[in-house]
Scaffold this active site. Structure first.
Site: not given
Ligand code: PGA
Length: 253
Positions: A9, A11, A95, A97, A167, A173, A213
């Site tokens: 992803n 983003k 997601h 976010e 997640e 992140g 992560s």
């Molecule tokens: P990350 O993001 O691997 O940077 O933690 C995962 C995601 O948001 O799908």
């Protein structure tokens, strides 16, 4: 046997040229045959270019969001038929976010899910709890609620077309990954809830990705868990070499 599914992803990262460069490097780093489904989800603006660049490879294309109508007066939005038209095969929905910053709810996820299926695209539905919710021991009830509302009135046939991504928000992140045991515990719960909703046999076949992560050095132990069938990778998918290493988690080469 559930085939592993590894998705990157991106983003809100990568311009047109950066996207082409990243996916071309990735393509060149991957072995000819990979025992997993591989997906990249660039921003909308790069979908067409990435689609061209992955032609003839085993990489498939995903969008990071969509609207729930096929067309209409929805300024700034993009519909599932438009994504299908650009070569997308998957769409990430719900997601954290989007839930956190753009008012995504389980009910909008549900509407989008149906629209995505109508366009014969495969939805990747994200669920997960915040740190506060985990501390209050609400993880199970939060995730169960997201699943039940997000998948409301889905038929068993439609259910077979979906992918779920667990997640935990506190792991996204942050560099802080859920331990394999923590992740497995929630994946198992998700499969149990799915079994109650759509039957045990269907639930046994559905793929559940872990996200938060994921890196080359922790993917193998996560993937070794019984109910973890793949990874949804953010940060580590922005660099071809690290994403390729994650994809090759099994061979160790
Ligand atoms: P990350 O993001 O691997 O940077 O933690 C995962 C995601 O948001 O799908």
């Amino acid at each position: 046997m559930r085939k592993p599914v590894i998705a990157g992803n991106w983003k809100m990262n990568k311009t047109k040229l950066e996207s082409i460069k990243l996916v071309t490097e990735l393509k060149n780093l991957l072995p000819r045959t990979v025992a997993a489904d591989i997906i990249v989800a660039p921003p909308f603006t790069a979908l067409t270019y990435v689609f061209e660049a992955i032609s003839g490879s085993s990489i498939a294309l995903a969008a990071q969001n969509c609207h729930w109508e096929d067309s209409g007066a929805y300024t700034g939005e993009v519909s599932p038929p438009m994504l299908k038209d650009l070569g997308c095969r998957y769409v990430i929905l719900g997601h954290s976010e989007r839930r956190q910053y753009f008012g995504e709810t389980d009910s909008s996820v549900n509407k989008k899910l149906k629209a995505v299926l109508r366009s014969e695209l495969i939805p990747i539905i994200c669920v997960g709890e915040s740190l506060e919710e985990r501390k209050k021991r609400e993880t199970f009830s939060i995730v169960e609620g997201q699943i039940k509302r997000g998948l409301a009135s889905l038929t068993s046939t439609e259910f077979n077309e979906i992918i779920i991504a667990y997640e935990p928000i506190w792991a996204i992140g942050t560099g802080e990954t859920a331990t394999p045991a923590q992740a497995q515990e929630v994946h198992q719960l998700i499969r149990k809830v799915l079994g109650e909703l759509f039957g045990g046999r269907n639930a046994a076949e559905i793929r559940i990705q872990y996200g938060g992560s994921v890196k080359a050095d922790n993917v193998a132990e996560l993937m070794a868990q019984e109910d973890i069938d793949g990874a949804l990778v953010g940060g580590a998918s922005l660099e071809a070499r690290s994403f390729a290493e994650i994809i090759r988690f099994k061979s160790g080469d």
